[in-house]
Enzyme design. Structure first.
Site, PDB file in Angstrom:
ATOM      1  N   GLY A  24      -8.356   9.100   9.594  1.00 22.41           N
ATOM      2  CA  GLY A  24      -8.609   9.143  11.036  1.00 22.41           C
ATOM      3  C   GLY A  24      -9.680  10.122  11.472  1.00 22.41           C
ATOM      4  O   GLY A  24      -9.938  10.261  12.665  1.00 22.41           O
ATOM      5  N   LYS A  84       0.858  -1.191   0.000  1.00 22.17           N
ATOM      6  CA  LYS A  84       0.000   0.000   0.000  1.00 22.17           C
ATOM      7  C   LYS A  84       0.889   1.234   0.000  1.00 22.17           C
ATOM      8  O   LYS A  84       1.605   1.497   0.953  1.00 22.17           O
ATOM      9  CB  LYS A  84      -0.914   0.015   1.226  1.00 22.17           C
ATOM     10  CG  LYS A  84      -1.653   1.351   1.371  1.00 22.17           C
ATOM     11  CD  LYS A  84      -2.530   1.442   2.598  1.00 22.17           C
ATOM     12  CE  LYS A  84      -2.833   2.907   2.902  1.00 22.17           C
ATOM     13  NZ  LYS A  84      -3.724   3.075   4.054  1.00 22.17           N
ATOM     14  N   ALA A 100      -9.669   5.479   4.131  1.00 23.39           N
ATOM     15  CA  ALA A 100      -9.641   6.660   5.012  1.00 23.39           C
ATOM     16  C   ALA A 100     -10.965   7.393   5.102  1.00 23.39           C
ATOM     17  O   ALA A 100     -11.625   7.644   4.090  1.00 23.39           O
ATOM     18  CB  ALA A 100      -8.565   7.648   4.587  1.00 23.39           C
ATOM     19  N   GLY A 101     -11.301   7.730   6.311  1.00 24.02           N
ATOM     20  CA  GLY A 101     -12.442   8.609   6.559  1.00 24.02           C
ATOM     21  C   GLY A 101     -13.668   7.932   7.142  1.00 24.02           C
ATOM     22  O   GLY A 101     -14.550   8.600   7.684  1.00 24.02           O
ATOM     23  N   ASN A 147      -9.010   1.712   9.737  1.00 24.34           N
ATOM     24  CA  ASN A 147      -8.249   1.391  10.943  1.00 24.34           C
ATOM     25  C   ASN A 147      -8.867   2.073  12.159  1.00 24.34           C
ATOM     26  O   ASN A 147      -9.429   1.447  13.045  1.00 24.34           O
ATOM     27  CB  ASN A 147      -6.779   1.810  10.747  1.00 24.34           C
ATOM     28  CG  ASN A 147      -5.841   1.317  11.840  1.00 24.34           C
ATOM     29  OD1 ASN A 147      -4.662   1.098  11.605  1.00 24.34           O
ATOM     30  ND2 ASN A 147      -6.297   1.114  13.058  1.00 24.34           N
ATOM     31  N   THR A 148      -8.814   3.411  12.176  1.00 25.85           N
ATOM     32  CA  THR A 148      -9.258   4.156  13.354  1.00 25.85           C
ATOM     33  C   THR A 148     -10.725   3.894  13.696  1.00 25.85           C
ATOM     34  O   THR A 148     -11.082   3.826  14.883  1.00 25.85           O
ATOM     35  CB  THR A 148      -9.034   5.665  13.127  1.00 25.85           C
ATOM     36  OG1 THR A 148      -7.676   5.858  12.745  1.00 25.85           O
ATOM     37  CG2 THR A 148      -9.317   6.465  14.390  1.00 25.85           C
TER      38      THR A 148
END
Lengths: 277, 69
Positions: free
Chosen positions: A180, A119, A206-207, A228-229
């Protein structure tokens, strides 16, 4: 596209067949369309429990210097999520130029016994973590030439996505909102433009903040979602991992089923004929 | 024993003259661990660790995989 607000025919038969067969990246097919990161967990037990609850087969890791003098027998992440059980996707988190990113992934490939999937993310600044696209394009070109299978974090710009595809990236991964941030899918229209033209998997990276965000991404026709977050930062990460698994699957099913059009008019669900009196 | 100074993960580090990369990894208890190594920004694959003698001012990087998104 469901954004057109017309009853969709759904993806064509071939695409639907491929879709139900799973997500294919660089020639390998995965049953799960959810990719998860391994950052921000309390410990490796929690990481592994969340990974298991998410049903993912692809987990991202990051490459960092060993702490010299640290106890060498400390547990390591790749014991908790071993390459024998998961596809490990090394990222270039923290890299701000092409040179650093390429070097990081060369080390990652050595670390993972020559495994070429990676990635690429080249960041623009610390405030936004937005991709630096000129450096991303430069790194993508060098990595593809060097034999890597590049999944690339990019802006949600259809032209940039097309250029990355032409360079030979195996998946394009536009952000839905800042890394995040948990702000969700801020520009579904741009994502739709990217999805419409893409010949490689489109993965929202993301997001995502909560399950509905993941479902929306999948309903738009994304091939997968990377997060992830949203999981690691939830009050109960393992429960959220399960929610994301269900959301991604539900969103995919809804996409394949083809939603009804939005129209500002009521339509009775019960027949008018045969009413009493 | 004569020592030379190398740079190891950004900090200066003394090693015996004539020591190899393999010796360094062993001295750090990292043999058999999943690590990757570069010297002067060139990856050195593990089969070559024994042959690579460390030289003064070599910049050695030893990395691992950690959690990240």
């Amino acid at each position: 596209m469901n954004l057109n607000d017309t009853p969709t025919e759904g993806p064509d038969a071939d695409a639907a067949g491929a879709a139900s067969a799973g997500l294919t990246i660089a020639g390998k097919t995965y049953a799960s369309r959810l990719l998860v990161g391994t950052g921000k967990y309390r410990d490796f037990d929690e990481t592994r429990a969340a990974v298991d609850a998410s049903g993912t087969e692809i987990v991202t890791v990051t490459i960092r210097r060993v702490n010299i003098g640290q106890h060498a027998n400390e547990p390591s992440l790749l014991d908790a999520v071993p390459p024998s059980q998961f596809t490990i996707l090394p990222n270039t988190g923290g890299c701000y130029n092409a040179k650093e990113a390429v070097y990081t992934l060369q080390l990652a490939r050595e670390l993972l016994d020559g495994h070429p999937l990676c990635k690429l993310e080249v960041l623009g600044d610390e405030k936004t973590l937005f991709p630096n696209m000129p450096e991303t394009l430069k790194a993508a070109g060098a990595l593809v030439k060097d034999g890597f299978d590049v999944m690339v974090y990019c802006s949600d710009d259809p032209i940039q996505a097309r250029i990355l595809e032409d360079i030979g990236c195996v998946a394009v991964m536009p952000l839905a909102s800042l890394i995040g941030s948990g702000m969700g899918i801020l520009n579904p229209w741009n994502l739709s433009l990217i999805i419409e033209q893409a010949r490689v998997p489109v993965i929202v990276d993301a997001g995502v903040g909560t399950a509905s965000d993941a479902a929306i991404a999948m309903e738009l026709g994304c091939d997968g979602v990377l997060m992830n977050t949203a999981i690691a930062g939830a009050r109960e990460p393992i429960r959220m991992a399960r929610a994301m698994r269900l959301a991604v699957a539900a969103g995919r099913e809804a996409y394949l089923a083809g939603r009804i059009p939005r129209r500002f008019a009521a339509s009775p669900s019960s027949p008018m004929a045969g009413r009493i009196a | 024993m004569t020592t030379i100074t190398i740079e190891l993960n950004g900090a200066s580090h003394a090693v015996g003259q004539g020591k190899t990369l393999h010796d360094l990894i062993a001295s750090l208890d990292l043999l058999g661990k999943r690590v990757a190594v570069a010297i002067n920004r060139e990856v050195v694959a593990s089969p070559r660790w024994q042959k690579r003698v460390l030289r003064p001012a070599d910049r050695v990087e030893i990395v691992v995989a950690i959690g990240g998104g």
